[in-house]
Design a protein around this motif. Structure first.
Motif, PDB file in Angstrom:
ATOM      1  N   GLN A  10       0.798  -1.338  -0.020  1.00  0.00           N
ATOM      2  CA  GLN A  10      -0.188   0.063  -0.288  1.00  0.00           C
ATOM      3  C   GLN A  10       0.990   1.312   0.033  1.00  0.00           C
ATOM      4  OE1 GLN A  10      -2.517   0.518   3.419  1.00  0.00           O
ATOM      5  NE2 GLN A  10      -3.891   1.584   2.153  1.00  0.00           N
ATOM      6  N   ALA A  11       1.902   1.318   0.821  1.00  0.00           N
ATOM      7  CA  ALA A  11       2.721   2.312   1.049  1.00  0.00           C
ATOM      8  C   ALA A  11       3.731   2.627  -0.326  1.00  0.00           C
ATOM      9  CB  ALA A  11       3.773   2.312   2.028  1.00  0.00           C
ATOM     10  N   GLN A  12       3.979   1.527  -0.993  1.00  0.00           N
ATOM     11  CA  GLN A  12       4.560   1.343  -2.486  1.00  0.00           C
ATOM     12  C   GLN A  12       3.663   2.116  -3.358  1.00  0.00           C
ATOM     13  OE1 GLN A  12       5.064  -2.302  -4.261  1.00  0.00           O
ATOM     14  NE2 GLN A  12       6.935  -1.666  -5.447  1.00  0.00           N
ATOM     15  N   GLN A  13       2.528   1.903  -3.356  1.00  0.00           N
ATOM     16  CA  GLN A  13       1.724   2.484  -4.445  1.00  0.00           C
ATOM     17  C   GLN A  13       1.535   4.188  -4.040  1.00  0.00           C
ATOM     18  OE1 GLN A  13      -2.223   0.632  -3.816  1.00  0.00           O
ATOM     19  NE2 GLN A  13      -1.726  -0.855  -5.370  1.00  0.00           N
ATOM     20  N   SER A  14       1.681   4.500  -3.355  1.00  0.00           N
ATOM     21  CA  SER A  14       1.857   6.210  -3.067  1.00  0.00           C
ATOM     22  C   SER A  14       3.248   6.771  -3.379  1.00  0.00           C
ATOM     23  CB  SER A  14       1.062   6.620  -1.731  1.00  0.00           C
ATOM     24  OG  SER A  14       1.980   6.017  -0.458  1.00  0.00           O
ATOM     25  N   THR A  15       4.187   5.965  -2.965  1.00  0.00           N
ATOM     26  CA  THR A  15       5.746   6.379  -3.221  1.00  0.00           C
ATOM     27  C   THR A  15       6.215   5.948  -4.277  1.00  0.00           C
ATOM     28  OG1 THR A  15       6.604   4.675  -2.011  1.00  0.00           O
ATOM     29  CG2 THR A  15       5.962   6.511  -0.519  1.00  0.00           C
ATOM     30  N   GLY A  16       6.072   4.915  -4.956  1.00  0.00           N
ATOM     31  CA  GLY A  16       6.571   4.537  -6.161  1.00  0.00           C
ATOM     32  C   GLY A  16       8.030   3.952  -5.864  1.00  0.00           C
ATOM     33  N   GLU A  17       8.327   3.699  -4.555  1.00  0.00           N
ATOM     34  CA  GLU A  17       9.775   3.341  -4.140  1.00  0.00           C
ATOM     35  C   GLU A  17       9.704   1.580  -4.536  1.00  0.00           C
ATOM     36  OE1 GLU A  17      11.436   4.830  -0.288  1.00  0.00           O
ATOM     37  OE2 GLU A  17       9.439   4.453  -0.247  1.00  0.00           O
ATOM     38  N   GLN A  18      10.677   0.906  -4.598  1.00  0.00           N
ATOM     39  CA  GLN A  18      11.016  -0.449  -4.604  1.00  0.00           C
ATOM     40  C   GLN A  18      10.531  -1.060  -3.364  1.00  0.00           C
ATOM     41  OE1 GLN A  18      14.921  -0.919  -5.787  1.00  0.00           O
ATOM     42  NE2 GLN A  18      14.591  -1.182  -7.776  1.00  0.00           N
ATOM     43  N   LEU A  19       9.882  -2.284  -3.708  1.00  0.00           N
ATOM     44  CA  LEU A  19       9.126  -2.805  -2.459  1.00  0.00           C
ATOM     45  C   LEU A  19      10.114  -3.245  -1.178  1.00  0.00           C
ATOM     46  CD1 LEU A  19       6.773  -4.247  -0.838  1.00  0.00           C
ATOM     47  CD2 LEU A  19       7.369  -6.251  -2.187  1.00  0.00           C
ATOM     48  N   GLY A  20      11.408  -3.537  -1.422  1.00  0.00           N
ATOM     49  CA  GLY A  20      12.403  -4.075  -0.595  1.00  0.00           C
ATOM     50  C   GLY A  20      12.793  -2.585   0.306  1.00  0.00           C
ATOM     51  N   TYR A  21      12.849  -1.445  -0.298  1.00  0.00           N
ATOM     52  CA  TYR A  21      13.150  -0.174   0.381  1.00  0.00           C
ATOM     53  C   TYR A  21      11.970   0.092   1.121  1.00  0.00           C
ATOM     54  CZ  TYR A  21      17.171  -0.508  -2.710  1.00  0.00           C
ATOM     55  OH  TYR A  21      18.391  -0.453  -3.314  1.00  0.00           O
ATOM     56  N   VAL A  22      10.809  -0.132   0.694  1.00  0.00           N
ATOM     57  CA  VAL A  22       9.705   0.354   1.620  1.00  0.00           C
ATOM     58  C   VAL A  22       9.476  -0.635   2.739  1.00  0.00           C
ATOM     59  CG1 VAL A  22       7.031   0.459   1.753  1.00  0.00           C
ATOM     60  CG2 VAL A  22       8.407   0.981  -0.477  1.00  0.00           C
ATOM     61  N   LEU A  23       9.947  -1.656   2.767  1.00  0.00           N
ATOM     62  CA  LEU A  23       9.794  -2.700   3.895  1.00  0.00           C
ATOM     63  C   LEU A  23      10.886  -2.369   4.731  1.00  0.00           C
ATOM     64  CD1 LEU A  23       9.033  -6.090   1.752  1.00  0.00           C
ATOM     65  CD2 LEU A  23       7.507  -5.128   3.771  1.00  0.00           C
ATOM     66  N   VAL A  24      12.136  -2.074   4.282  1.00  0.00           N
ATOM     67  CA  VAL A  24      13.280  -1.779   5.206  1.00  0.00           C
ATOM     68  C   VAL A  24      12.790  -0.403   5.833  1.00  0.00           C
ATOM     69  CG1 VAL A  24      15.694  -0.901   5.320  1.00  0.00           C
ATOM     70  CG2 VAL A  24      14.843  -2.851   4.099  1.00  0.00           C
ATOM     71  N   ARG A  25      12.415   0.718   5.146  1.00  0.00           N
ATOM     72  CA  ARG A  25      12.000   1.933   5.757  1.00  0.00           C
ATOM     73  C   ARG A  25      11.012   1.882   6.778  1.00  0.00           C
ATOM     74  NH1 ARG A  25       8.030   5.021   4.111  1.00  0.00           N
ATOM     75  NH2 ARG A  25       7.907   4.384   2.159  1.00  0.00           N
ATOM     76  N   LEU A  26       9.878   1.036   6.624  1.00  0.00           N
ATOM     77  CA  LEU A  26       8.786   0.816   7.510  1.00  0.00           C
ATOM     78  C   LEU A  26       9.373  -0.013   8.817  1.00  0.00           C
ATOM     79  CD1 LEU A  26       5.848   0.243   5.102  1.00  0.00           C
ATOM     80  CD2 LEU A  26       6.686   2.158   6.455  1.00  0.00           C
ATOM     81  N   GLY A  27      10.553  -0.571   8.847  1.00  0.00           N
ATOM     82  CA  GLY A  27      11.022  -1.536   9.965  1.00  0.00           C
ATOM     83  C   GLY A  27      10.497  -2.870   9.874  1.00  0.00           C
ATOM     84  N   TYR A  28       9.765  -3.375   8.886  1.00  0.00           N
ATOM     85  CA  TYR A  28       9.473  -4.746   8.595  1.00  0.00           C
ATOM     86  C   TYR A  28      10.434  -5.770   8.081  1.00  0.00           C
ATOM     87  CZ  TYR A  28       5.001  -2.647   8.553  1.00  0.00           C
ATOM     88  OH  TYR A  28       3.769  -1.875   9.103  1.00  0.00           O
ATOM     89  N   LEU A  29      11.686  -5.156   7.722  1.00  0.00           N
ATOM     90  CA  LEU A  29      12.832  -5.920   7.305  1.00  0.00           C
ATOM     91  C   LEU A  29      14.081  -5.279   7.357  1.00  0.00           C
ATOM     92  CD1 LEU A  29      13.350  -8.544   5.403  1.00  0.00           C
ATOM     93  CD2 LEU A  29      13.171  -7.040   3.419  1.00  0.00           C
ATOM     94  N   GLY A  30      15.143  -6.052   7.682  1.00  0.00           N
ATOM     95  CA  GLY A  30      16.534  -5.567   7.983  1.00  0.00           C
ATOM     96  C   GLY A  30      17.070  -5.211   6.530  1.00  0.00           C
ATOM     97  N   ALA A  31      17.722  -4.323   6.378  1.00  0.00           N
ATOM     98  CA  ALA A  31      18.625  -4.060   5.085  1.00  0.00           C
ATOM     99  C   ALA A  31      19.636  -5.293   4.797  1.00  0.00           C
ATOM    100  CB  ALA A  31      19.344  -2.725   5.231  1.00  0.00           C
ATOM    101  N   GLU A  32      20.283  -5.841   5.985  1.00  0.00           N
ATOM    102  CA  GLU A  32      21.187  -6.996   5.634  1.00  0.00           C
ATOM    103  C   GLU A  32      20.323  -8.056   5.119  1.00  0.00           C
ATOM    104  OE1 GLU A  32      24.058  -9.759   8.201  1.00  0.00           O
ATOM    105  OE2 GLU A  32      24.141  -7.675   8.613  1.00  0.00           O
ATOM    106  N   ASP A  33      19.144  -8.556   5.684  1.00  0.00           N
ATOM    107  CA  ASP A  33      18.271  -9.615   5.204  1.00  0.00           C
ATOM    108  C   ASP A  33      17.885  -9.475   3.916  1.00  0.00           C
ATOM    109  OD1 ASP A  33      18.617 -10.898   7.740  1.00  0.00           O
ATOM    110  OD2 ASP A  33      16.694  -9.822   8.408  1.00  0.00           O
ATOM    111  N   LEU A  34      17.456  -8.252   3.441  1.00  0.00           N
ATOM    112  CA  LEU A  34      17.217  -7.868   2.030  1.00  0.00           C
ATOM    113  C   LEU A  34      18.006  -8.039   1.252  1.00  0.00           C
ATOM    114  CD1 LEU A  34      15.098  -6.775   0.093  1.00  0.00           C
ATOM    115  CD2 LEU A  34      16.103  -4.292   0.585  1.00  0.00           C
ATOM    116  N   LEU A  35      19.353  -7.463   1.713  1.00  0.00           N
ATOM    117  CA  LEU A  35      20.548  -7.600   0.434  1.00  0.00           C
ATOM    118  C   LEU A  35      20.988  -9.269   0.483  1.00  0.00           C
ATOM    119  CD1 LEU A  35      22.690  -6.468  -1.416  1.00  0.00           C
ATOM    120  CD2 LEU A  35      24.271  -5.954   0.686  1.00  0.00           C
ATOM    121  N   ARG A  36      20.831  -9.961   1.413  1.00  0.00           N
ATOM    122  CA  ARG A  36      21.196 -11.324   1.532  1.00  0.00           C
ATOM    123  C   ARG A  36      20.245 -12.109   0.520  1.00  0.00           C
ATOM    124  NH1 ARG A  36      23.719 -14.287   5.765  1.00  0.00           N
ATOM    125  NH2 ARG A  36      23.045 -12.495   7.028  1.00  0.00           N
TER     126      ARG A  36
END
Length: 147
Positions: free
Chosen positions: A27-53
């Motif tokens: 839902q946040a991605q629809q309004s910002t246009g950001e890539q999903l992974g970055y939205v998840l990290v920004r919202l605190g649902y996913l760690g940046a290291e886990d995403l990169l891995r």
């Protein structure tokens, strides 16, 4: 041919996020246009290291936490500090005649092209967490043996 799974599906299957986290991030991605992974990290649902891995795993790129890893002094001495800091890149070693370089963003084609121009060949790229990589760069270029 097997269909490649979407990032959200992969994250759910791996247990790194919950369905409601994914729904909110989409839902946040629809309004910002950001890539999903970055939205998840920004919202605190996913760690940046886990995403990169996970992204490295999907792309067949080696991932390293850099823990307990000391780059070879000879490869550090040949790589300018200004480039290490600009690219958030650190050469680690030479393997089979090819320089192995850790990158905070192993998907940055411009940085990879710049490294190819610098070395005269395509380096072997390894993904590494940005914060740890910056700390390793600081240590590598503060070593008095390199002066």
């Amino acid at each position: 041919m097997k269909k490649k799974k979407l990032l959200g599906e992969r994250l759910l299957e791996s247990g790194l996020i919950r369905e409601r986290d994914l729904a909110q991030a989409l839902q946040a991605q629809q309004s910002t246009g950001e890539q999903l992974g970055y939205v998840l990290v920004r919202l605190g649902y996913l760690g940046a290291e886990d995403l990169l891995r996970l992204l490295c795993e999907d792309a067949g790129i080696e991932f390293s936490t850099l823990q307990g890893l000391d780059p070879e002094a000879s490869v550090i001495q040949r790589f300018p500090e200004v480039l290490a800091r600009e690219f958030v890149a650190l050469p680690l070693r030479v393997e089979d005649g090819q320089v192995v370089v850790a990158l905070a963003d192993p998907f940055d084609l411009e940085t990879i092209a710049a490294l190819e121009r610098f070395y005269g060949h395509t380096p072997n790229i390894v993904g590494a967490p940005r914060s740890r990589l910056k700390a390793h760069i600081d240590r590598a270029y503060q070593d008095p043996l390199l002066d």
